[in-house]
Scaffold this motif. Structure first.
Motif, PDB file in Angstrom:
ATOM      1  N   ALA A 194       7.511   5.487  -0.668  1.00 26.46           N
ATOM      2  CA  ALA A 194       6.337   5.664  -0.957  1.00 26.46           C
ATOM      3  C   ALA A 194       5.465   4.742  -0.205  1.00 26.46           C
ATOM      4  O   ALA A 194       4.348   4.892  -0.021  1.00 26.46           O
ATOM      5  CB  ALA A 194       6.076   5.931  -2.334  1.00 26.46           C
ATOM      6  N   PHE A 195       5.971   3.603   0.225  1.00 27.01           N
ATOM      7  CA  PHE A 195       5.403   2.601   0.835  1.00 27.01           C
ATOM      8  C   PHE A 195       5.485   2.259   1.962  1.00 27.01           C
ATOM      9  O   PHE A 195       6.687   2.483   2.804  1.00 27.01           O
ATOM     10  CB  PHE A 195       5.775   0.970   0.052  1.00 27.01           C
ATOM     11  CG  PHE A 195       5.415   1.060  -1.291  1.00 27.01           C
ATOM     12  CD1 PHE A 195       4.154   0.468  -1.645  1.00 27.01           C
ATOM     13  CD2 PHE A 195       6.030   1.354  -2.354  1.00 27.01           C
ATOM     14  CE1 PHE A 195       3.848   0.232  -3.205  1.00 27.01           C
ATOM     15  CE2 PHE A 195       5.563   1.225  -3.557  1.00 27.01           C
ATOM     16  CZ  PHE A 195       4.571   0.542  -4.006  1.00 27.01           C
ATOM     17  N   GLU A 196       4.511   1.581   2.768  1.00 24.18           N
ATOM     18  CA  GLU A 196       4.627   1.207   4.215  1.00 24.18           C
ATOM     19  C   GLU A 196       5.580   0.084   4.084  1.00 24.18           C
ATOM     20  O   GLU A 196       6.121  -0.299   2.894  1.00 24.18           O
ATOM     21  CB  GLU A 196       3.247   0.679   4.774  1.00 24.18           C
ATOM     22  CG  GLU A 196       2.593  -0.126   4.016  1.00 24.18           C
ATOM     23  CD  GLU A 196       1.107  -0.759   4.417  1.00 24.18           C
ATOM     24  OE1 GLU A 196       0.851  -0.300   5.451  1.00 24.18           O
ATOM     25  OE2 GLU A 196       0.943  -1.695   4.018  1.00 24.18           O
ATOM     26  N   ALA A 209       0.729   8.693 -11.742  1.00 27.47           N
ATOM     27  CA  ALA A 209       0.758   8.862 -10.258  1.00 27.47           C
ATOM     28  C   ALA A 209      -0.357   8.165  -9.685  1.00 27.47           C
ATOM     29  O   ALA A 209      -1.159   7.500 -10.129  1.00 27.47           O
ATOM     30  CB  ALA A 209       0.514  10.349 -10.050  1.00 27.47           C
ATOM     31  N   VAL A 210      -0.228   8.057  -8.328  1.00 25.56           N
ATOM     32  CA  VAL A 210      -1.001   7.302  -7.471  1.00 25.56           C
ATOM     33  C   VAL A 210      -1.173   7.904  -6.002  1.00 25.56           C
ATOM     34  O   VAL A 210      -0.292   8.738  -5.750  1.00 25.56           O
ATOM     35  CB  VAL A 210      -0.394   5.668  -7.225  1.00 25.56           C
ATOM     36  CG1 VAL A 210      -0.513   4.684  -8.283  1.00 25.56           C
ATOM     37  CG2 VAL A 210       0.977   5.605  -6.541  1.00 25.56           C
ATOM     38  N   GLU A 211      -2.389   7.815  -5.603  1.00 23.75           N
ATOM     39  CA  GLU A 211      -2.614   8.327  -4.326  1.00 23.75           C
ATOM     40  C   GLU A 211      -2.469   7.563  -3.199  1.00 23.75           C
ATOM     41  O   GLU A 211      -2.202   6.269  -3.186  1.00 23.75           O
ATOM     42  CB  GLU A 211      -4.241   8.620  -4.074  1.00 23.75           C
ATOM     43  CG  GLU A 211      -4.745   9.687  -5.355  1.00 23.75           C
ATOM     44  CD  GLU A 211      -4.176  10.898  -5.213  1.00 23.75           C
ATOM     45  OE1 GLU A 211      -3.858  11.440  -4.033  1.00 23.75           O
ATOM     46  OE2 GLU A 211      -4.161  11.790  -6.153  1.00 23.75           O
ATOM     47  N   ALA A 212      -2.471   8.078  -1.930  1.00 18.06           N
ATOM     48  CA  ALA A 212      -2.158   7.348  -0.731  1.00 18.06           C
ATOM     49  C   ALA A 212      -3.315   6.456  -0.520  1.00 18.06           C
ATOM     50  O   ALA A 212      -4.274   6.652  -0.979  1.00 18.06           O
ATOM     51  CB  ALA A 212      -2.267   8.335   0.469  1.00 18.06           C
ATOM     52  N   GLY A 213      -2.855   5.111  -0.042  1.00 20.89           N
ATOM     53  CA  GLY A 213      -3.942   4.065  -0.033  1.00 20.89           C
ATOM     54  C   GLY A 213      -4.156   3.231  -1.063  1.00 20.89           C
ATOM     55  O   GLY A 213      -4.613   1.999  -0.926  1.00 20.89           O
ATOM     56  N   THR A 236       0.785  -1.172   0.243  1.00 27.05           N
ATOM     57  CA  THR A 236      -0.070   0.010   0.002  1.00 27.05           C
ATOM     58  C   THR A 236       1.014   1.144   0.040  1.00 27.05           C
ATOM     59  O   THR A 236       1.771   1.308   0.776  1.00 27.05           O
ATOM     60  CB  THR A 236      -0.965  -0.055   1.187  1.00 27.05           C
ATOM     61  OG1 THR A 236      -1.819  -1.085   1.282  1.00 27.05           O
ATOM     62  CG2 THR A 236      -1.704   1.130   1.218  1.00 27.05           C
ATOM     63  N   VAL A 237       0.600   2.237  -0.695  1.00 23.44           N
ATOM     64  CA  VAL A 237       1.068   3.515  -0.862  1.00 23.44           C
ATOM     65  C   VAL A 237       0.788   4.461  -0.043  1.00 23.44           C
ATOM     66  O   VAL A 237      -0.420   4.751   0.482  1.00 23.44           O
ATOM     67  CB  VAL A 237       0.941   4.131  -2.337  1.00 23.44           C
ATOM     68  CG1 VAL A 237       1.423   5.533  -2.463  1.00 23.44           C
ATOM     69  CG2 VAL A 237       1.336   3.335  -3.345  1.00 23.44           C
ATOM     70  N   ALA A 247       0.359  -1.375 -12.558  1.00 19.97           N
ATOM     71  CA  ALA A 247      -0.655  -0.604 -12.396  1.00 19.97           C
ATOM     72  C   ALA A 247      -2.028  -1.386 -11.776  1.00 19.97           C
ATOM     73  O   ALA A 247      -1.953  -2.454 -11.933  1.00 19.97           O
ATOM     74  CB  ALA A 247      -1.331   0.096 -13.482  1.00 19.97           C
ATOM     75  N   PRO A 248      -2.562  -0.511 -10.817  1.00 14.36           N
ATOM     76  CA  PRO A 248      -3.786  -1.128 -10.078  1.00 14.36           C
ATOM     77  C   PRO A 248      -4.901  -1.232 -11.111  1.00 14.36           C
ATOM     78  O   PRO A 248      -4.898  -0.547 -12.094  1.00 14.36           O
ATOM     79  CB  PRO A 248      -4.380  -0.164  -9.089  1.00 14.36           C
ATOM     80  CG  PRO A 248      -3.692   1.356  -9.444  1.00 14.36           C
ATOM     81  CD  PRO A 248      -2.414   0.961 -10.242  1.00 14.36           C
TER      82      PRO A 248
END
Length: 98
Positions: free
Chosen positions: A93-95, A54-58, A34-35, A75-76
């Motif tokens: 950018a990741f947990e 680009a990707v959003e948080a979550g 997860t980002v 890509a998701p």
């Protein structure tokens, strides 16, 4: 031999055999992460690379490999689909990814 087979399979799956060889990508079993924050997706694993998306948080992304401080990601699945298929994102950018 198994490691080489996995690397080739990942390269074919991602459509990025050239990228894998050119950057010495570490082959990994695909996994989700997860980002944590908004992040750009890059064409290559360098800071001056063109942005492809680009990707959003979550957002959950599939990690396919790693080079230095970058993960190679898919890509998701979304509707509408993302404008990119695969790209590079900074590890920070990741947990925590095990």
């Amino acid at each position: 031999m198994e490691r080489l087979t996995l690397r080739v399979a990942l390269g074919l799956m991602a459509g990025m055999i050239f990228t894998t060889a050119a950057y010495g990508q570490t082959a990994e079993a695909p996994r989700l992460a997860t980002v944590l924050r908004y992040a750009v997706i890059l064409e290559e694993p360098t800071r001056d690379s063109p942005t492809v998306g680009a990707v959003e948080a979550g957002t959950a992304l599939t990690i396919l490999g790693k080079v230095d401080d970058y993960y190679f990601v898919r890509a998701p699945q979304s509707d509408p689909p993302a404008s990119w298929e695969n790209g590079w994102i900074l590890v920070v950018a990741f947990e925590a990814v095990n």
